[in-house]
Design a protein around this motif. Structure first.
Motif, PDB file in Angstrom:
ATOM      1  N   TYR A 194       0.798  -1.221   0.000  1.00  0.00           N
ATOM      2  CA  TYR A 194       0.000   0.000   0.000  1.00  0.00           C
ATOM      3  C   TYR A 194       0.833   1.274   0.000  1.00  0.00           C
ATOM      4  N   ALA A 195       2.085   1.186   0.415  1.00  0.00           N
ATOM      5  CA  ALA A 195       2.902   2.399   0.488  1.00  0.00           C
ATOM      6  C   ALA A 195       4.376   2.045   0.443  1.00  0.00           C
ATOM      7  N   VAL A 196       5.168   2.957  -0.099  1.00  0.00           N
ATOM      8  CA  VAL A 196       6.627   2.859  -0.045  1.00  0.00           C
ATOM      9  C   VAL A 196       7.174   4.236   0.314  1.00  0.00           C
ATOM     10  N   SER A 197       8.367   4.251   0.923  1.00  0.00           N
ATOM     11  CA  SER A 197       9.011   5.515   1.271  1.00  0.00           C
ATOM     12  C   SER A 197      10.517   5.332   1.203  1.00  0.00           C
ATOM     13  N   TRP A 198      11.200   6.268   0.558  1.00  0.00           N
ATOM     14  CA  TRP A 198      12.639   6.177   0.339  1.00  0.00           C
ATOM     15  C   TRP A 198      13.424   6.724   1.522  1.00  0.00           C
ATOM     16  N   SER A 199      14.649   6.205   1.694  1.00  0.00           N
ATOM     17  CA  SER A 199      15.584   6.778   2.661  1.00  0.00           C
ATOM     18  C   SER A 199      16.101   8.107   2.114  1.00  0.00           C
ATOM     19  N   PRO A 200      16.559   9.011   2.981  1.00  0.00           N
ATOM     20  CA  PRO A 200      17.050  10.318   2.505  1.00  0.00           C
ATOM     21  C   PRO A 200      18.202  10.221   1.514  1.00  0.00           C
ATOM     22  N   ASP A 201      19.043   9.156   1.621  1.00  0.00           N
ATOM     23  CA  ASP A 201      20.177   9.033   0.708  1.00  0.00           C
ATOM     24  C   ASP A 201      19.863   8.215  -0.543  1.00  0.00           C
ATOM     25  N   SER A 202      18.594   7.813  -0.717  1.00  0.00           N
ATOM     26  CA  SER A 202      18.104   7.101  -1.909  1.00  0.00           C
ATOM     27  C   SER A 202      18.680   5.687  -2.080  1.00  0.00           C
ATOM     28  N   SER A 203      19.347   5.163  -1.071  1.00  0.00           N
ATOM     29  CA  SER A 203      19.948   3.828  -1.199  1.00  0.00           C
ATOM     30  C   SER A 203      19.015   2.720  -0.710  1.00  0.00           C
ATOM     31  N   GLN A 204      17.998   3.075   0.084  1.00  0.00           N
ATOM     32  CA  GLN A 204      17.090   2.091   0.645  1.00  0.00           C
ATOM     33  C   GLN A 204      15.663   2.621   0.585  1.00  0.00           C
ATOM     34  N   LEU A 205      14.702   1.722   0.790  1.00  0.00           N
ATOM     35  CA  LEU A 205      13.313   2.139   0.932  1.00  0.00           C
ATOM     36  C   LEU A 205      12.583   1.141   1.815  1.00  0.00           C
ATOM     37  N   ILE A 206      11.449   1.566   2.347  1.00  0.00           N
ATOM     38  CA  ILE A 206      10.590   0.675   3.119  1.00  0.00           C
ATOM     39  C   ILE A 206       9.262   0.526   2.397  1.00  0.00           C
ATOM     40  N   SER A 207       8.634  -0.630   2.581  1.00  0.00           N
ATOM     41  CA  SER A 207       7.340  -0.911   1.955  1.00  0.00           C
ATOM     42  C   SER A 207       6.389  -1.459   3.008  1.00  0.00           C
ATOM     43  N   ALA A 208       5.133  -1.020   2.972  1.00  0.00           N
ATOM     44  CA  ALA A 208       4.112  -1.441   3.933  1.00  0.00           C
ATOM     45  C   ALA A 208       3.083  -2.304   3.224  1.00  0.00           C
ATOM     46  N   SER A 209       2.725  -3.431   3.851  1.00  0.00           N
ATOM     47  CA  SER A 209       1.901  -4.416   3.154  1.00  0.00           C
ATOM     48  C   SER A 209       0.750  -4.937   4.005  1.00  0.00           C
ATOM     49  N   GLY A 210      -0.247  -5.464   3.302  1.00  0.00           N
ATOM     50  CA  GLY A 210      -1.370  -6.120   3.953  1.00  0.00           C
ATOM     51  C   GLY A 210      -1.003  -7.458   4.564  1.00  0.00           C
ATOM     52  N   ASP A 211       0.221  -7.945   4.344  1.00  0.00           N
ATOM     53  CA  ASP A 211       0.664  -9.195   4.986  1.00  0.00           C
ATOM     54  C   ASP A 211       1.159  -8.953   6.410  1.00  0.00           C
ATOM     55  N   LYS A 212       0.912  -7.732   6.922  1.00  0.00           N
ATOM     56  CA  LYS A 212       1.216  -7.335   8.308  1.00  0.00           C
ATOM     57  C   LYS A 212       2.701  -7.127   8.555  1.00  0.00           C
TER      58      LYS A 212
ATOM     59  N   LYS B 145       8.898  -4.008   5.078  1.00  0.00           N
ATOM     60  CA  LYS B 145      10.226  -4.492   4.687  1.00  0.00           C
ATOM     61  C   LYS B 145      11.143  -3.321   4.364  1.00  0.00           C
ATOM     62  N   LEU B 146      12.398  -3.479   4.762  1.00  0.00           N
ATOM     63  CA  LEU B 146      13.451  -2.524   4.459  1.00  0.00           C
ATOM     64  C   LEU B 146      14.300  -3.106   3.338  1.00  0.00           C
ATOM     65  N   TRP B 147      14.408  -2.371   2.221  1.00  0.00           N
ATOM     66  CA  TRP B 147      15.049  -2.884   1.009  1.00  0.00           C
ATOM     67  C   TRP B 147      16.372  -2.188   0.728  1.00  0.00           C
ATOM     68  N   ASP B 148      17.356  -2.975   0.331  1.00  0.00           N
ATOM     69  CA  ASP B 148      18.580  -2.459  -0.258  1.00  0.00           C
ATOM     70  C   ASP B 148      18.321  -2.349  -1.760  1.00  0.00           C
ATOM     71  N   VAL B 149      18.206  -1.125  -2.247  1.00  0.00           N
ATOM     72  CA  VAL B 149      17.794  -0.911  -3.632  1.00  0.00           C
ATOM     73  C   VAL B 149      18.834  -1.430  -4.617  1.00  0.00           C
ATOM     74  N   GLY B 150      20.123  -1.245  -4.304  1.00  0.00           N
ATOM     75  CA  GLY B 150      21.176  -1.694  -5.206  1.00  0.00           C
ATOM     76  C   GLY B 150      21.174  -3.200  -5.387  1.00  0.00           C
ATOM     77  N   ALA B 151      20.973  -3.929  -4.286  1.00  0.00           N
ATOM     78  CA  ALA B 151      20.961  -5.386  -4.342  1.00  0.00           C
ATOM     79  C   ALA B 151      19.606  -5.950  -4.730  1.00  0.00           C
ATOM     80  N   GLY B 152      18.557  -5.142  -4.540  1.00  0.00           N
ATOM     81  CA  GLY B 152      17.201  -5.593  -4.876  1.00  0.00           C
ATOM     82  C   GLY B 152      16.644  -6.602  -3.894  1.00  0.00           C
TER      83      GLY B 152
END
Length: 364
Positions: free
Chosen positions: A238-256, A259-266
C-alpha cells in the motif's frame, strides 16, 4: 475571561481496510501529518504528543502534503477540493483554494521549487491535474488511465518527470512541464497503489496490490527490474518511502509486515513483523530522517526499530473515531481520564501526565 486551549488531543489516522494511507513528511524533518475526518493532524516526530490540527475543510480530508519549501501544506478532500494553507502561523491562513477534480483526491505531489503541483484521484472527465499553485493555471495533463488514480509523484530535479499509478493496473510516465503523457508501464497485474521517486531523482518505484515492487530509471522510465524477485510481499503493498540518501526504501503491506530494502541489491535487508491480527495490516509508511514510521489498519503509528524488527521502538495508540463520552475518575488519590469512542474503544490516561502527553482523541 476568555478560555484558551492548553493542549491539542490529536486523533489517530482514520483507516479503511484495503485503502492506502498517505503520510506526509515535513521537508525540515520536524513533523509528519495525516488526516482524520475533516481534520489534518500535524505531529512532532520526536514527540508525537506535540500536535496541531487544521479543521477548515467542509468534507472528509483524504490527503495532505507539505510543499518542499515547508511554508505551505496542500490538503485535498472527498469533494475534489484542494486547500493550500500557511504552516508558519498558528491560524494557518488559507492561501489558495481550487477544485481540480470532481471526485475524491487520493494523492498530491509538488515540484521541488514549490511552484507546481499534481493532484490525482477520482472524477468524471479526468483523474488528475497539474497546475501552478498560485494561479491554478494548467501546466499539462495526466492522461493514459481509464480508472481512478491512486498515487502520483514528481521527480525532484530537472528535467521533471511525473509518474501516476491507477486502479487500471497501469502506471503512466509523463515528461514536462508542460506535462505530457509519454508511455504506460504495464508490469503490475492488480491495482497500482503507490508510486514514488527517490530523493535524488535517479529512480522511481511502483507498488501494487499484487505484492510486487518494480523499479525504473527516473530520467528515462526504463525498467530496471523488480525488488524481491517474483514477489516483494505476500500481500498487497500500500505504500513505499525512500531513505534520505536514496539507497534504501521501506514498503508497507497487507501481509502485516514492513520491509526494508537495499535498492542496489534488490533484496530485503530487514522484515518488521507487526502482528498477526487483521488490524495489524500495514497501510502507510514514512521514512523521515532516522525515523521509520508505519500505520496499521487499527490506526496505530509504529516507530520501527532496525535492531529489533519484531518490536517497535514506540507505538502511538488512541482513538480514531468520534468520542462519545469522557469522564474523570479519582481513586487512591490519583485521577484518570476515561474516554469512549464510536468504535468501541476506551482509553485511560493518568491526569498527572496530561501536561506531558496526549489522550489522542478527536471529535469528528
Amino acid at each position: 475571561m476568555p478560555s484558551e486551549p492548553k493542549h491539542v488531543f490529536a486523533s489517530l489516522p482514520q483507516m479503511e481496510r484495503g485503502v492506502a494511507k498517505v503520510i506526509g513528511g515535513d521537508p525540515k524533518g520536524n513533523n509528519f501529518l495525516y488526516t482524520n475526518g475533516k481534520c489534518v493532524i500535524i505531529r512532532n516526530i520526536e514527540n508525537p504528543a506535540i500536535a496541531d490540527i487544521y479543521t477548515e475543510h467542509a468534507h472528509q480530508v483524504t490527503v495532505a502534503k507539505y510543499a518542499p519549501s515547508g511554508f505551505y501544506i496542500a490538503s485535498g478532500d472527498a469533494s475534489g477540493k484542494i486547500r493550500i494553507w500557511d504552516t508558519t502561523q498558528k491560524e494557518h491562513l488559507l492561501k489558495y483554494e481550487y477544485t481540480p477534480l470532481s471526485g475524491m483526491v487520493k494523492d498530491i505531489a509538488w515540484t521541488e521549487d514549490s511552484k507546481r503541483m499534481a493532484v490525482v484521484g477520482d472524477g468524471r472527465e479526468k483523474f488528475g491535474a497539474v497546475f501552478l499553485w498560485d494561479s491554478g493555471s494548467s501546466v499539462g495533463e495526466i492522461s493514459g488511465h481509464c480508472k481512478l488514480i491512486n498515487s502520483v509523484d514528481i521527480r525532484q530535479k530537472r528535467p521533471y518527470r511525473l509518474v501516476a499509478g491507477s486502479d487500471d493496473t497501469c502506471a503512466s510516465y509523463s515528461e514536462g512541464p508542460p506535462f505530457k503523457f509519454k508511455f504506460t508501464l504495464r508490469e503490475h497485474s492488480q491495482f497500482v497503489n503507490c508510486v514514488r521517486f527517490s530523493p535524488d531523482g535517479d529512480r522511481f518505484v511502483t507498488a501494487g496490490a499484487d505484492g510486487q515492487i518494480f523499479m525504473y530509471d527516473g530520467k528515462t522510465g526504463e525498467a530496471l527490474g523488480p525488488l524481491g524477485g517474483e514477489k516483494a510481499h505476500n500481500g498487497g503493498i500500500y505504500a513505499v518511502s525512500w531513505s534520505p540518501d536514496s539507497s534504501q526504501l521501506i514498503s508497507a503491506s497487507g501481509d502485516k509486515t514492513v520491509k526494508l530494502w537495499d535498492v542496489g541489491a534488490g533484496t530485503a535487508v530487514t522484515t518488521f513483523n507487526l502482528g498477526t491480527d487483521v488490524t495489524d495490516q500495514q497501510l502507510g509508511c514514512l521514512w523521515q530522517n532516522n525515523h521509520l514510521l508505519s500505520i496499521s489498519l487499527a490506526g496505530y503509528i509504529n516507530y520501527l526499530d532496525k535492531n529489533n524488527p519484531n518490536r517497535p521502538i514506540r507505538t502511538v495508540k488512541g482513538h480514531s473515531k468520534s468520542i462519545q463520552c469522557l469522564t474523570v475518575h479519582k481513586s487512591n488519590g490519583k485521577s484518570h481520564i476515561y474516554s469512549g469512542s464510536h468504535d468501541g474503544h476506551i482509553n485511560i490516561l493518568p491526569v498527572i501526565k496530561c501536561c506531558q502527553s496526549f489522550l489522542l482523541a478527536c471529535y469528528s
